[in-house]
Design a protein around this motif. Sequence first.
Motif, PDB file in Angstrom:
ATOM      1  N   PRO A 277       0.949  -1.144  -0.024  1.00  0.00           N
ATOM      2  CA  PRO A 277      -0.049  -0.001   0.053  1.00  0.00           C
ATOM      3  C   PRO A 277       0.704   1.323  -0.183  1.00  0.00           C
ATOM      4  O   PRO A 277       0.349   2.470  -0.311  1.00  0.00           O
ATOM      5  CB  PRO A 277      -0.844  -0.088   1.322  1.00  0.00           C
ATOM      6  CG  PRO A 277      -0.043  -1.050   2.151  1.00  0.00           C
ATOM      7  CD  PRO A 277       0.594  -1.923   1.251  1.00  0.00           C
ATOM      8  N   ASN A 278       2.103   1.115   0.233  1.00  0.00           N
ATOM      9  CA  ASN A 278       2.944   2.439   0.444  1.00  0.00           C
ATOM     10  C   ASN A 278       3.605   2.517  -0.919  1.00  0.00           C
ATOM     11  O   ASN A 278       4.270   3.791  -1.050  1.00  0.00           O
ATOM     12  CB  ASN A 278       4.156   2.267   1.402  1.00  0.00           C
ATOM     13  CG  ASN A 278       3.368   2.285   2.736  1.00  0.00           C
ATOM     14  OD1 ASN A 278       3.273   3.217   3.472  1.00  0.00           O
ATOM     15  ND2 ASN A 278       2.735   1.068   3.104  1.00  0.00           N
ATOM     16  N   GLU A 279       3.218   2.199  -2.075  1.00  0.00           N
ATOM     17  CA  GLU A 279       3.645   2.439  -3.364  1.00  0.00           C
ATOM     18  C   GLU A 279       2.491   2.825  -4.340  1.00  0.00           C
ATOM     19  O   GLU A 279       1.437   2.230  -4.111  1.00  0.00           O
ATOM     20  CB  GLU A 279       4.355   1.219  -4.038  1.00  0.00           C
ATOM     21  CG  GLU A 279       5.774   0.556  -3.255  1.00  0.00           C
ATOM     22  CD  GLU A 279       6.360  -0.406  -3.825  1.00  0.00           C
ATOM     23  OE1 GLU A 279       7.496  -1.015  -3.192  1.00  0.00           O
ATOM     24  OE2 GLU A 279       5.672  -0.852  -4.834  1.00  0.00           O
ATOM     25  N   LEU A 280       2.824   3.546  -5.310  1.00  0.00           N
ATOM     26  CA  LEU A 280       1.872   4.074  -6.320  1.00  0.00           C
ATOM     27  C   LEU A 280       2.828   4.151  -7.588  1.00  0.00           C
ATOM     28  O   LEU A 280       3.694   4.879  -7.727  1.00  0.00           O
ATOM     29  CB  LEU A 280       1.357   5.333  -6.038  1.00  0.00           C
ATOM     30  CG  LEU A 280       0.262   5.778  -6.887  1.00  0.00           C
ATOM     31  CD1 LEU A 280      -1.038   4.901  -7.137  1.00  0.00           C
ATOM     32  CD2 LEU A 280      -0.217   7.374  -6.784  1.00  0.00           C
ATOM     33  N   ILE A 281       2.508   3.296  -8.714  1.00  0.00           N
ATOM     34  CA  ILE A 281       3.272   3.387  -9.776  1.00  0.00           C
ATOM     35  C   ILE A 281       2.396   4.393 -10.686  1.00  0.00           C
ATOM     36  O   ILE A 281       1.509   4.131 -11.078  1.00  0.00           O
ATOM     37  CB  ILE A 281       3.176   1.886 -10.220  1.00  0.00           C
ATOM     38  CG1 ILE A 281       3.722   0.766  -9.503  1.00  0.00           C
ATOM     39  CG2 ILE A 281       3.812   1.786 -11.846  1.00  0.00           C
ATOM     40  CD1 ILE A 281       5.176   1.289  -9.083  1.00  0.00           C
TER      41      ILE A 281
END
Length: 374
Positions: A277-281
């Motif tokens: 959840p701490n990543e956004l591509i």
Amino acid sequence: MQRLRLGMVGGGEGAFIGGVHRMAARLDDRWELVAGNLSSTPDKAARSAEAIGLARSYGSYAEMAEAEAARDDGIDAVSIVTPNHMHIPVARAFLAAGINVICDKPLTTDLATAQAFAADCEGYDAQFFLTHNYTGSPMVRQARQMVREGMLGKIRLIHAEYLQDWLSRPADPDNVQAAWRTDPVRTGGAGAIGDIGTHAYNLACFVVGETATHLAADLHSFVDGREVDDNANILLRFGSGARGSIFASQVATGTENGLKLRIHGDKGGLFWAQETPNELIYSPMGAAERRLTRGGAGAMSAAEDVSRIPAGHPEGYLEAFGTLYREVADHLLDGNLAVSETVPGMSEAVAGMAFIDACQRSNKEDAAWCDLTS
């Protein structure tokens, strides 16, 4: 900092989600749990209260609503974590008593009941909030901000999927969570679409800022004898012209809690997964994709506003729930906070029921397109 007093209905012995709500409410020190009717039977309710050190235990939700409304130190809000069919009766009792409601999703078991309840709620002074918890994730908030600021351009494609495998076999009657989630009476006949499909749909709508106008749904139950759907494939049409899809399954062998969201516009795309959840591509058109992280370089104000700890320290499921509880508390303490912007409420509750209703109607007509706006 002033703490608000919280009550809870449901969430006793064997109930997973009750513990989640209790932890989330404590996370930012905005709430103190002081009262509860934690089970449908007085004895079990008393045992459940004793197990968590809760002093004020009630034998019924009706008794609790009346008593707490009469106390000078009565609860400021009640958290409802019962099976779906009890959400509205409990919410009505507390709203009528002037007590704010924080309710688990989905709202109820059928659309007509939801719409009637929404109309009734216009006459109450107390407020209603719905816990679609994934909307509280920092990188989901960032995705929403990026869409709103036009970084993806005109939205074309919206895909959400939520895959689990925990119901791949017949439900164990001793498993409280499996038993009620596969009971058509307590779920309104909505299995995967009600339990996880509504999460996927709400997440997509939250990020893109609109609900679907039409859908076509193929619902199926793979487990012999199961009376609710355990797999759903759904096509979506949006008023903006965007097209979408939802894949929700609780029999997808080898998956755990695979909620994922993909948004594509004419200028770029986004991908978010609940299990990271701490990543956004972020993939701008014609450029290398970028891995944006919570608290890291490229983090925007919407994510920073709901982040608690430095970059590299994971925040996840409980923290997302906690964000909603924090925002509800801040709103109740300072009515100037526009929680309708970020915390789901009655409109989202009814939209979720409209989604379930349209899925069921479409499936009965061999996946025909159905209108969600009528």
